[in-house]
Design an enzyme around this catalytic site. Structure first.
Site, PDB file in Angstrom:
ATOM      1  N   LYS A   1       3.578   1.070  -4.187  1.00 22.86           N
ATOM      2  CA  LYS A   1       3.332   0.867  -5.091  1.00 22.86           C
ATOM      3  C   LYS A   1       3.709   0.738  -5.604  1.00 22.86           C
ATOM      4  O   LYS A   1       3.539  -0.046  -7.189  1.00 22.86           O
ATOM      5  CB  LYS A   1       1.822   1.534  -5.212  1.00 22.86           C
TER       6      LYS A   1
ATOM      7  N   GLY B   1      -9.531  12.909 -11.006  1.00 18.78           N
ATOM      8  CA  GLY B   1      -8.500  12.396  -9.918  1.00 18.78           C
ATOM      9  C   GLY B   1      -7.758  11.573 -11.023  1.00 18.78           C
ATOM     10  O   GLY B   1      -7.911  11.938 -12.121  1.00 18.78           O
TER      11      GLY B   1
ATOM     12  N   ASN C   1       0.154  -3.859  -6.595  1.00 22.95           N
ATOM     13  CA  ASN C   1      -0.262  -3.574  -5.027  1.00 22.95           C
ATOM     14  C   ASN C   1      -0.324  -5.255  -4.005  1.00 22.95           C
ATOM     15  O   ASN C   1      -0.081  -5.773  -3.020  1.00 22.95           O
ATOM     16  CB  ASN C   1      -2.018  -3.532  -4.991  1.00 22.95           C
TER      17      ASN C   1
ATOM     18  N   ASP D   1      -5.596  -3.412  -7.778  1.00 28.31           N
ATOM     19  CA  ASP D   1      -7.459  -2.837  -7.893  1.00 28.31           C
ATOM     20  C   ASP D   1      -7.772  -2.338  -9.292  1.00 28.31           C
ATOM     21  O   ASP D   1      -8.681  -2.711  -8.607  1.00 28.31           O
ATOM     22  CB  ASP D   1      -6.237  -1.077  -7.273  1.00 28.31           C
TER      23      ASP D   1
ATOM     24  N   THR E   1       0.770  -1.398   0.143  1.00 29.79           N
ATOM     25  CA  THR E   1      -0.316  -0.035  -0.297  1.00 29.79           C
ATOM     26  C   THR E   1       0.633   0.908   0.338  1.00 29.79           C
ATOM     27  O   THR E   1       1.807   1.053   0.030  1.00 29.79           O
ATOM     28  CB  THR E   1      -1.092  -0.248   0.831  1.00 29.79           C
TER      29      THR E   1
ATOM     30  N   TYR F   1     -14.300   4.831   1.239  1.00 29.29           N
ATOM     31  CA  TYR F   1     -14.866   4.470   1.585  1.00 29.29           C
ATOM     32  C   TYR F   1     -15.799   4.210   3.223  1.00 29.29           C
ATOM     33  O   TYR F   1     -16.118   4.127   3.941  1.00 29.29           O
ATOM     34  CB  TYR F   1     -14.757   2.478   1.931  1.00 29.29           C
TER      35      TYR F   1
ATOM     36  N   GLY G   1     -15.564   2.605  -2.096  1.00 30.72           N
ATOM     37  CA  GLY G   1     -14.915   2.277  -2.726  1.00 30.72           C
ATOM     38  C   GLY G   1     -15.026   1.086  -1.925  1.00 30.72           C
ATOM     39  O   GLY G   1     -14.298  -0.062  -1.981  1.00 30.72           O
TER      40      GLY G   1
HETATM   41  P1  NAP Z   1      -2.688   9.964  -5.040  1.00 33.03           P
HETATM   42  O1  NAP Z   1      -1.986   9.386  -5.422  1.00 33.03           O
HETATM   43  O2  NAP Z   1      -2.238  10.594  -4.062  1.00 33.03           O
HETATM   44  O3  NAP Z   1      -4.094  10.967  -5.505  1.00 33.03           O
HETATM   45  C1  NAP Z   1      -4.319  11.971  -5.506  1.00 33.03           C
HETATM   46  C2  NAP Z   1      -5.789  12.749  -6.249  1.00 33.03           C
HETATM   47  O4  NAP Z   1      -6.025  13.607  -5.519  1.00 33.03           O
HETATM   48  C3  NAP Z   1      -5.076  13.093  -7.288  1.00 33.03           C
HETATM   49  O5  NAP Z   1      -5.659  14.086  -8.470  1.00 33.03           O
HETATM   50  C4  NAP Z   1      -4.897  14.892  -6.787  1.00 33.03           C
HETATM   51  O6  NAP Z   1      -4.895  15.850  -7.294  1.00 33.03           O
HETATM   52  C5  NAP Z   1      -6.149  15.001  -6.047  1.00 33.03           C
HETATM   53  N1  NAP Z   1      -6.197  16.127  -5.028  1.00 33.03           N
HETATM   54  C6  NAP Z   1      -5.720  15.975  -3.544  1.00 33.03           C
HETATM   55  N2  NAP Z   1      -6.631  16.676  -2.788  1.00 33.03           N
HETATM   56  C7  NAP Z   1      -7.209  17.734  -3.683  1.00 33.03           C
HETATM   57  C8  NAP Z   1      -7.669  19.041  -3.606  1.00 33.03           C
HETATM   58  N3  NAP Z   1      -7.542  19.363  -2.360  1.00 33.03           N
HETATM   59  N4  NAP Z   1      -8.208  19.890  -4.102  1.00 33.03           N
HETATM   60  C9  NAP Z   1      -7.795  18.272  -5.352  1.00 33.03           C
HETATM   61  N5  NAP Z   1      -8.005  17.566  -6.008  1.00 33.03           N
HETATM   62  C10 NAP Z   1      -7.002  17.037  -5.215  1.00 33.03           C
HETATM   63  O7  NAP Z   1      -3.718   8.880  -4.370  1.00 33.03           O
HETATM   64  P2  NAP Z   1      -4.453   7.787  -4.567  1.00 33.03           P
HETATM   65  O8  NAP Z   1      -2.873   6.856  -4.449  1.00 33.03           O
HETATM   66  O9  NAP Z   1      -4.815   8.000  -6.136  1.00 33.03           O
HETATM   67  O10 NAP Z   1      -5.623   7.654  -4.019  1.00 33.03           O
HETATM   68  C11 NAP Z   1      -6.822   8.473  -4.232  1.00 33.03           C
HETATM   69  C12 NAP Z   1      -8.101   7.985  -3.970  1.00 33.03           C
HETATM   70  O11 NAP Z   1      -8.656   6.597  -3.604  1.00 33.03           O
HETATM   71  C13 NAP Z   1      -7.947   8.509  -2.153  1.00 33.03           C
HETATM   72  O12 NAP Z   1      -8.778   8.768  -1.569  1.00 33.03           O
HETATM   73  C14 NAP Z   1      -7.550   6.747  -1.578  1.00 33.03           C
HETATM   74  O13 NAP Z   1      -8.518   5.919  -0.636  1.00 33.03           O
HETATM   75  C15 NAP Z   1      -8.508   5.901  -2.470  1.00 33.03           C
HETATM   76  N6  NAP Z   1      -8.169   4.372  -3.227  1.00 33.03           N
HETATM   77  C16 NAP Z   1      -9.398   3.776  -2.770  1.00 33.03           C
HETATM   78  C17 NAP Z   1      -8.962   2.181  -3.050  1.00 33.03           C
HETATM   79  C18 NAP Z   1     -10.365   1.629  -2.585  1.00 33.03           C
HETATM   80  O14 NAP Z   1     -10.002   0.160  -2.717  1.00 33.03           O
HETATM   81  N7  NAP Z   1     -11.564   1.601  -2.360  1.00 33.03           N
HETATM   82  C19 NAP Z   1      -7.966   1.697  -3.447  1.00 33.03           C
HETATM   83  C20 NAP Z   1      -7.327   2.531  -3.671  1.00 33.03           C
HETATM   84  C21 NAP Z   1      -7.316   3.937  -3.633  1.00 33.03           C
HETATM   85  P3  NAP Z   1      -3.298  16.958  -8.136  1.00 33.03           P
HETATM   86  O15 NAP Z   1      -2.903  15.462  -9.036  1.00 33.03           O
HETATM   87  O16 NAP Z   1      -3.654  18.531  -8.573  1.00 33.03           O
HETATM   88  O17 NAP Z   1      -2.461  16.898  -6.540  1.00 33.03           O
END
Ligand code: NAP
Length: 289
Positions: free
Chosen positions: A71, A131, A92, A107, A67, A229, A250
């Protein structure tokens, strides 16, 4: 369960790992399926992921989940990598192989199974993806590979959305992914869309935040799927529902990415009844909080 000399070990590496639900998924499955297996979270400090993987190999750890924040970094520590994980650029799940571990990304397939179990179609659909981080990148691949007709990729940082679009479009025929800055969402043509929320905006404790607050945006959404989630019902989901759409969180994605990892480690298939029994247990965990 009773741990003995033959009990096999799987686990999770990341930082932090204290709040993970993965042990609940895997230990419940092992109990239900009668497998002599235990799953344990292992916190790994920054800069020590290679040591952690080498140590796991020395200890004959059967498999690992990986995680945040490792990754991508873990790829350099693998003996083999599944082509899909290589394309996504994130791993992952590690599965023991000759001389080390083979890396997978479950994922993306986990999200697909979650959507299938909710009756959500991607093929031929117009999609809005919010995103362009690690998770959204895998979702962009999923949409392209599963035949979405168009994906409007909205991100705060346009350059990141552009990069994901270039990479994904380069691997499929046609220009499926169309990047936009988030505030340019008004440029998305009228119509009804499947919207997948892949930013971290709205994640607890910031439960009153949504990446787009403009109510008019939600008129365009027939189905909203938030990768978050926690909380159970995000602000994004509430806005989708308030405008007549269906909304999902999620948790099922988390469930199925875990189930696919379990299947890889144990060379087995987890039936839907067992999957849903684990899901009930995860939901119960949220109800009790
Ligand atoms: P990440 O790589 O850190 O990406 C974060 C994303 O959110 C980027 O697109 C970022 O935009 C945007 N963001 C963050 N803060 C923001 C703000 N204040 N305003 C606008 N955009 C913002 O994170 P990730 O690993 O992709 O995870 C994203 C989400 O998916 C998390 O909440 C995570 O918990 C969830 N997730 C769930 C699962 C599941 O199994 N359900 C699996 C994986 C992830 P910028 O590019 O502009 O910074």
């Amino acid at each position: 369960m009773e741990i003995n000399g033959r009990t096999r070990t799987c686990g999770l590496i990341g930082d932090p790992v204290e709040h993970t639900l993965s042990p609940m998924i895997h230990n419940t499955l092992a109990g239900r399926l009668g497998h002599d297996l235990v799953y344990v979270p292992f916190p790994v400090e920054r800069g020590r992921v290679a040591e952690a993987v080498a140590g796991a190999q020395a200890l004959h750890i059967l498999g690992l989940n990986v995680t945040v924040p490792y990754k991508s970094e873990v790829i350099a520590c693998l003996k083999e990598i599944d082509p899909l994980a290589r394309d996504i650029g994130a791993v992952n799940t590690l599965v023991q192989c000759d001389g080390g571990y083979k890396g997978y990304n479950t994922d993306m397939e986990g999200l697909y199974r979650a959507m299938q179990s909710e009756g959500i179609e991607i093929a031929g659909r117009d999609v809005i993806l919010l995103g362009a981080g690690g998770a959204a990148r895998a979702v962009a691949y999923l949409c392209a590979v599963k035949g979405a007709s168009k994906v409007w990729l909205l991100n705060r940082t346009l350059e990141k959305a552009q990069k994901v679009a270039d990479e994904v479009n380069g691997r499929v025929s046609g220009t499926v992914i169309r990047p936009l800055r988030t505030e340019e969402h008004v440029r998305i043509p009228e119509g009804k869309y499947l919207a997948i929320q892949g930013t971290s905006v709205g994640l607890a404790p910031n439960t009153e935040d949504a990446v787009i607050e403009d109510e008019a945006f939600y008129e365009k959404i027939h189905t909203g799927f938030d990768l978050i989630y926690n909380p159970w019902r995000t602000k994004f989901m509430r806005l989708v529902e308030a405008h007549g759409g269906r909304a999902y969180n999620g948790l099922k994605m988390l469930l199925y990415q875990g189930i696919i990892a379990y299947e890889l480690w144990n060379d087995t298939h987890v039936c839907e009844e067992d999957a849903l029994a684990v899901y009930d247990k995860l939901k119960e965990h949220f109800r009790q909080r």
